[in-house]
Write an enzyme that holds these catalytic residues in place. Structure first.
Site, PDB file in Angstrom:
ATOM      1  N   ARG A  26       0.881  -1.182   0.000  1.00 54.10           N
ATOM      2  CA  ARG A  26       0.000   0.000   0.000  1.00 54.10           C
ATOM      3  C   ARG A  26       0.905   1.214   0.000  1.00 54.10           C
ATOM      4  O   ARG A  26       1.603   1.494   0.973  1.00 54.10           O
ATOM      5  CB  ARG A  26      -0.905  -0.014   1.234  1.00 54.10           C
ATOM      6  CG  ARG A  26      -1.899   1.152   1.264  1.00 54.10           C
ATOM      7  CD  ARG A  26      -2.986   0.932   0.227  1.00 54.10           C
ATOM      8  NE  ARG A  26      -4.127   1.836   0.429  1.00 54.10           N
ATOM      9  CZ  ARG A  26      -4.390   2.882  -0.333  1.00 54.10           C
ATOM     10  NH1 ARG A  26      -3.586   3.172  -1.354  1.00 54.10           N
ATOM     11  NH2 ARG A  26      -5.447   3.639  -0.095  1.00 54.10           N
ATOM     12  N   GLY A  27       0.885   1.929  -1.125  1.00 54.19           N
ATOM     13  CA  GLY A  27       1.832   3.020  -1.307  1.00 54.19           C
ATOM     14  C   GLY A  27       1.792   4.077  -0.224  1.00 54.19           C
ATOM     15  O   GLY A  27       2.832   4.539   0.246  1.00 54.19           O
ATOM     16  N   THR A  30       3.769   2.555   2.984  1.00 51.26           N
ATOM     17  CA  THR A  30       5.176   2.102   3.059  1.00 51.26           C
ATOM     18  C   THR A  30       6.020   2.414   1.839  1.00 51.26           C
ATOM     19  O   THR A  30       7.177   2.020   1.787  1.00 51.26           O
ATOM     20  CB  THR A  30       5.205   0.573   3.273  1.00 51.26           C
ATOM     21  OG1 THR A  30       4.640  -0.076   2.121  1.00 51.26           O
ATOM     22  CG2 THR A  30       4.427   0.169   4.514  1.00 51.26           C
ATOM     23  N   ARG A  31       5.479   3.097   0.814  1.00 50.58           N
ATOM     24  CA  ARG A  31       6.228   3.266  -0.432  1.00 50.58           C
ATOM     25  C   ARG A  31       7.598   3.895  -0.218  1.00 50.58           C
ATOM     26  O   ARG A  31       8.624   3.359  -0.658  1.00 50.58           O
ATOM     27  CB  ARG A  31       5.443   4.117  -1.425  1.00 50.58           C
ATOM     28  CG  ARG A  31       6.246   4.444  -2.684  1.00 50.58           C
ATOM     29  CD  ARG A  31       5.528   5.364  -3.639  1.00 50.58           C
ATOM     30  NE  ARG A  31       4.420   4.684  -4.287  1.00 50.58           N
ATOM     31  CZ  ARG A  31       3.155   4.940  -4.046  1.00 50.58           C
ATOM     32  NH1 ARG A  31       2.830   5.865  -3.131  1.00 50.58           N
ATOM     33  NH2 ARG A  31       2.198   4.279  -4.658  1.00 50.58           N
ATOM     34  N   GLU A  93      -4.529  -7.389  -6.591  1.00 53.50           N
ATOM     35  CA  GLU A  93      -3.166  -7.930  -6.681  1.00 53.50           C
ATOM     36  C   GLU A  93      -3.035  -9.213  -5.872  1.00 53.50           C
ATOM     37  O   GLU A  93      -2.486 -10.216  -6.337  1.00 53.50           O
ATOM     38  CB  GLU A  93      -2.157  -6.910  -6.131  1.00 53.50           C
ATOM     39  CG  GLU A  93      -1.625  -5.940  -7.120  1.00 53.50           C
ATOM     40  CD  GLU A  93      -0.522  -5.070  -6.520  1.00 53.50           C
ATOM     41  OE1 GLU A  93      -0.117  -4.130  -7.206  1.00 53.50           O
ATOM     42  OE2 GLU A  93      -0.074  -5.330  -5.384  1.00 53.50           O
TER      43      GLU A  93
END
Length: 334
Positions: A26-27, A30-31, A93
């Site tokens: 999940r950007g 934690t991106r 995904e």
């Protein structure tokens, strides 16, 4: 078995596997932190990793290119963070990753980043709230629930606090061990040294033995993971069946309580109706008795009046008779 063939110099295990590792994350969570640091650590080890750094809007459909990237990866690392389930993209995904795990024997490593695996498994906490928000995708929600339960049942890593760099190194080491990249790197170094020293073909036989040993380890790991997948599938089917039975039982209990309440209300109504009916009958008897008595009273009143009138007339007649006798007596004496 997925992705068979010889190793490539880029770090991927086989020509048919374009990526060693696919990162699902999940950007917004934690991106730029944990996921990026994990990507850099894998890259330092020459592990070819797919890292999609695009910012995606909620509701955007998962692209065919991204689905293909999952299919051609050897390992998928699923980073379950607090808001992972709030993205339909991430959930799609995950479904694709688990499909490839089953159909292509790909390896899935879950990382529970500052979340409780039980919350993922049973969709409670932020994961339950997220699915409630995404209820407009009601046709996909059951599949998402199954996928979250399956990934939470896999052996993975849980991070709560501490040095993230140490935690990341452990994940990287497991990836190296599981896919044999560590042996592959050592084998590549030995092959280079043999080439420089022009050693005999006996080294090639030793390399082949090492490669066979790696294949045995890989196959044993694969069988263990397949067994875990089958067990998780049975668990999920049982969980869904029990969940359905629980919902049906809940509907039954609510219906039973409603009917019981309606029955009690009907019983009160019937008792009230019978009581009023009895009171009405009693009142009818009373009214009839009252009317009869009233009629008898009126008749008695007429009788009494007649009696009084006759009595008065009798008295008047008696006076008349006495007067007549008196007059008669006076006339005789004259």
């Amino acid at each position: 078995m997925a992705c068979n063939g010889a190793s490539s110099s880029s770090g991927s295990l086989t020509p048919s596997c374009r990526h060693d590792v696919f990162l699902s994350f999940r950007g917004t969570d934690t991106r730029s932190g944990f996921t990026y640091n994990l990507y850099k650590a894998l890259d330092r080890e020459k592990i070819k990793t797919f890292f999609d750094d695009r910012t995606l809007k909620r509701g955007e459909n998962i692209s065919a290119a991204l689905l293909h990237a999952i299919e051609v990866s050897r390992i998928s690392v699923v980073i379950c963070s607090e808001n992972y389930a709030s993205s339909s993209w991430c959930l799609d995904e995950l479904v694709k990753i688990l499909e490839c795990q089953k159909s292509k024997q790909q390896i899935v490593i879950p990382v529970f980043y500052k979340v409780d695996p039980a919350h993922v498994r049973h969709q409670i906490g932020s994961f339950g709230q997220a699915l409630t928000v995404l209820k407009y995708n009601e046709d996909k929600v059951p599949g998402w629930r199954i996928a979250l339960t399956q990934v939470a049942n896999l052996s993975g890593w849980t991070y709560v606090d501490g040095y993230e760099s140490d935690f990341i190194e452990k994940i990287v080491k497991e990836i190296l061990d599981v896919v044999g990249l560590d042996n592959y790197k050592k084998k590549e170094d030995v092959a280079s040294l043999n080439h420089q020293n022009k050693k005999t073909d006996l080294t090639g036989l030793n390399d082949q033995t090492k490669n066979n040993n790696w294949a045995n380890v890989y196959n044993q790991t694969l069988l263990k993971l397949q067994k875990n997948i089958d067990g998780a599938d049975v668990y999920n089917k049982t969980f869904l069946r029990l969940q359905k039975e629980s919902e049906e039982a809940d509907v039954y209990n609510k219906t039973f309580l409603r009917l019981q309440k309606e029955s009690e209300e009907a019983d009160v109504y019937n008792k009230t109706f019978l009581r009023l009916q009895k009171e009405s009958q009693d009142a009818d008897v009373y009214n009839k008795t009252l009317l009869r008595l009233q009629k008898e009273s009126e008749e008695a009143d007429v009788y009494n009046k007649t009696l009084l009138r006759l009595q008065k007339e009798s008295e008047e007649a008696d006076i008349y008779n006495k007067t007549l006798l008196r007059l008669q007596n006076k006339g005789g004496s004259m």
